[in-house]
Motif scaffolding. Structure first.
Motif, PDB file in Angstrom:
ATOM      1  N   PRO A  54       3.675   9.441  -2.695  1.00  0.00           N
ATOM      2  CA  PRO A  54       4.194   9.704  -4.044  1.00  0.00           C
ATOM      3  C   PRO A  54       5.888  10.037  -3.238  1.00  0.00           C
ATOM      4  O   PRO A  54       6.106   9.716  -2.333  1.00  0.00           O
ATOM      5  N   ILE A  55       6.546  10.106  -4.550  1.00  0.00           N
ATOM      6  CA  ILE A  55       8.245  10.691  -4.173  1.00  0.00           C
ATOM      7  C   ILE A  55       8.945  10.016  -2.591  1.00  0.00           C
ATOM      8  O   ILE A  55       9.787  10.355  -2.261  1.00  0.00           O
ATOM      9  N   VAL A  56       8.434   8.582  -3.113  1.00  0.00           N
ATOM     10  CA  VAL A  56       9.127   7.658  -2.246  1.00  0.00           C
ATOM     11  C   VAL A  56      10.439   6.863  -2.745  1.00  0.00           C
ATOM     12  O   VAL A  56      10.247   6.293  -3.790  1.00  0.00           O
ATOM     13  N   GLU A  57      11.589   7.192  -1.779  1.00  0.00           N
ATOM     14  CA  GLU A  57      12.449   6.424  -2.385  1.00  0.00           C
ATOM     15  C   GLU A  57      13.105   5.221  -2.415  1.00  0.00           C
ATOM     16  O   GLU A  57      13.551   4.402  -3.752  1.00  0.00           O
ATOM     17  N   THR A  58      12.935   4.498  -1.408  1.00  0.00           N
ATOM     18  CA  THR A  58      13.358   3.095  -0.887  1.00  0.00           C
ATOM     19  C   THR A  58      12.404   2.847   0.548  1.00  0.00           C
ATOM     20  O   THR A  58      11.419   3.488   0.735  1.00  0.00           O
ATOM     21  N   GLU A 109       1.117  -1.776   0.134  1.00  0.00           N
ATOM     22  CA  GLU A 109      -0.226  -0.249  -0.248  1.00  0.00           C
ATOM     23  C   GLU A 109       0.430   1.267   0.168  1.00  0.00           C
ATOM     24  O   GLU A 109       0.660   2.277  -0.391  1.00  0.00           O
ATOM     25  N   ILE A 110       2.011   1.165   0.672  1.00  0.00           N
ATOM     26  CA  ILE A 110       2.832   2.536   0.952  1.00  0.00           C
ATOM     27  C   ILE A 110       3.450   2.587  -1.163  1.00  0.00           C
ATOM     28  O   ILE A 110       3.429   3.787  -1.197  1.00  0.00           O
ATOM     29  N   SER A 111       3.765   1.322  -1.739  1.00  0.00           N
ATOM     30  CA  SER A 111       4.479   1.647  -2.299  1.00  0.00           C
ATOM     31  C   SER A 111       2.985   2.184  -3.757  1.00  0.00           C
ATOM     32  O   SER A 111       3.617   2.964  -4.651  1.00  0.00           O
ATOM     33  N   VAL A 112       1.832   2.170  -3.236  1.00  0.00           N
ATOM     34  CA  VAL A 112       1.144   2.061  -4.416  1.00  0.00           C
ATOM     35  C   VAL A 112       0.381   3.269  -3.823  1.00  0.00           C
ATOM     36  O   VAL A 112       0.429   5.017  -4.945  1.00  0.00           O
ATOM     37  N   ASP A 143      -7.912   3.065 -10.617  1.00  0.00           N
ATOM     38  CA  ASP A 143      -6.762   2.769 -10.646  1.00  0.00           C
ATOM     39  C   ASP A 143      -6.000   4.059 -10.530  1.00  0.00           C
ATOM     40  O   ASP A 143      -5.450   4.603 -10.249  1.00  0.00           O
ATOM     41  N   ARG A 144      -6.720   5.281 -11.679  1.00  0.00           N
ATOM     42  CA  ARG A 144      -6.508   6.368 -11.548  1.00  0.00           C
ATOM     43  C   ARG A 144      -6.639   7.564 -10.516  1.00  0.00           C
ATOM     44  O   ARG A 144      -5.880   8.537 -10.103  1.00  0.00           O
ATOM     45  N   ASP A 145      -7.231   7.238  -9.631  1.00  0.00           N
ATOM     46  CA  ASP A 145      -7.330   7.999  -8.457  1.00  0.00           C
ATOM     47  C   ASP A 145      -6.816   7.365  -7.824  1.00  0.00           C
ATOM     48  O   ASP A 145      -6.478   8.889  -7.120  1.00  0.00           O
ATOM     49  N   TYR A 146      -5.514   6.925  -7.637  1.00  0.00           N
ATOM     50  CA  TYR A 146      -4.519   7.078  -6.856  1.00  0.00           C
ATOM     51  C   TYR A 146      -3.609   8.074  -7.622  1.00  0.00           C
ATOM     52  O   TYR A 146      -2.690   8.866  -6.739  1.00  0.00           O
TER      53      TYR A 146
END
Length: 335
Positions: free
Chosen positions: A115-119, A109-112, A178-181
């Motif tokens: 935003p702008i998550v580096e790792t 869920e975090i990955s999806v 999906d685009r709502d994400y």
């Protein structure tokens, strides 16, 4: 002090710099003295002095300790809150014996959603999220424009489902959802940047804002767009429950949708271009759009249609309402 004004002469300081003194009592109120660093902010026709002591540091790290029986939705909401507040590193610590499925679900869920998550790394019952540091230029209004474009496409595609066979709608509806994400991610990023600007972590020039008074307006507009995205995917969701629709009903609903879509885009463009006249034109369309909605509702009653299609019309009305909100924000900000 109530907006005091004093006249000071510009003096030479060295070979090429200029200097100006400030009254001692002002310095005392601000809590600064000789030798203290200050930030200077050029605002077009004025220069603001911001004491460095008033500027907050970036929240380097936020630790989230997962509670017993806490759901993944609750954990994600706390991660999002930490992100919005400006944390650079977010550590999610799980209790010993936590179900591995919960850790994996939170990681996905975090990955999806963030935003702008580096790792994203995990081990020893912990998820570590590292967020990218702000770049030299992250223009907020370009993110607002992107949100508007995505919402416009979602809304148009959701309404187009009305002319498709019910069995053909599912794949397009899923894509819209999906685009709502993407809309949500842009909203969270805007909210984060505004918080960082308000707290003095980043300069408003780095997000291409001319005046601090625009920060709240940008947040309100982006929130209206985020809600518009929610209603667009709801239209898609409800269309899955709508059966075959007659041509005259479909065409009337699509005409109303086109009017509201154009209204929505005009409202956002008015805000981005600081065009108060265009914003007023959007507000002047209220009666016309209301009459169009009444016409659609009467047509549905004539055909004995109720249920999901009425909810579609309700969401179309909500997008119109958000357009009016954005137009009013434009007038309040730039008039």
């Amino acid at each position: 002090m109530k907006n005091p004004i004093e006249v000071r002469k510009i003096q030479m300081a060295g070979k090429s710099s200029l200097a100006v003194t400030i009254p001692k009592r002002w310095a005392e109120v601000l809590g600064i003295s000789a030798g203290n660093p200050v930030y200077l902010e050029f605002r077009g026709y004025e220069v603001a002095i911001l004491p460095a002591l008033m500027v907050h540091e970036v929240e380097v790290q936020r630790i989230i300790e997962v509670k017993p029986n806490e759901t993944s939705d609750s954990v994600i909401r706390r991660v999002i809150s930490a992100f919005i507040k400006g944390a650079q590193i977010i550590r999610v610590k799980f209790l010993n014996g936590t179900n591995r499925e919960l850790i994996d679900e939170v990681t996905r869920e975090i990955s999806v959603r963030v935003p702008i998550v580096e790792t994203i790394s995990h081990g020893n019952g912990e998820i570590k999220v590292t967020v990218l540091s702000p770049t030299s230029s992250m223009p907020i209004k370009s993110f607002i424009s992107k949100m508007s474009n995505v919402v416009s496409g979602m809304f148009k595609d959701a309404l187009s489902l009305i002319k498709m066979n019910p069995e053909e709608r599912l794949s397009i509806a899923r894509d819209i959802m999906d685009r709502d994400y993407d809309v949500d991610r842009n909203y969270m990023l805007i909210h984060r940047l505004i918080n960082m600007a308000v707290n003095g972590v980043i300069n408003i020039r780095s997000i291409e804002i001319d005046d601090r008074s625009e920060l709240l307006s940008c947040l309100l507009v982006s929130k209206s767009l985020e809600r518009s995205g929610d209603h667009s995917w709801r239209v898609a969701q409800w269309m899955l429950e709508v059966g075959a629709v007659s041509v005259d009903v479909a065409d009337t609903i699509l005409k109303l949708g086109d009017e509201v879509s154009n209204l929505h885009k005009s409202a956002v463009l008015a805000f981005l271009s600081k065009d108060v006249d265009k914003a007023q034109e959007v507000l002047d369309m209220r009666n016309e759009v209301t009459n169009a909605r009444v016409k659609v509702n009467n047509l549905l009653k004539l055909h004995g249609i109720s249920g999901p299609l009425n909810l579609v019309i309700e969401s179309i009305g909500r997008l119109a309402a958000y357009a009016y909100d954005i137009a009013e924000i434009t007038l309040d900000t730039y008039l």
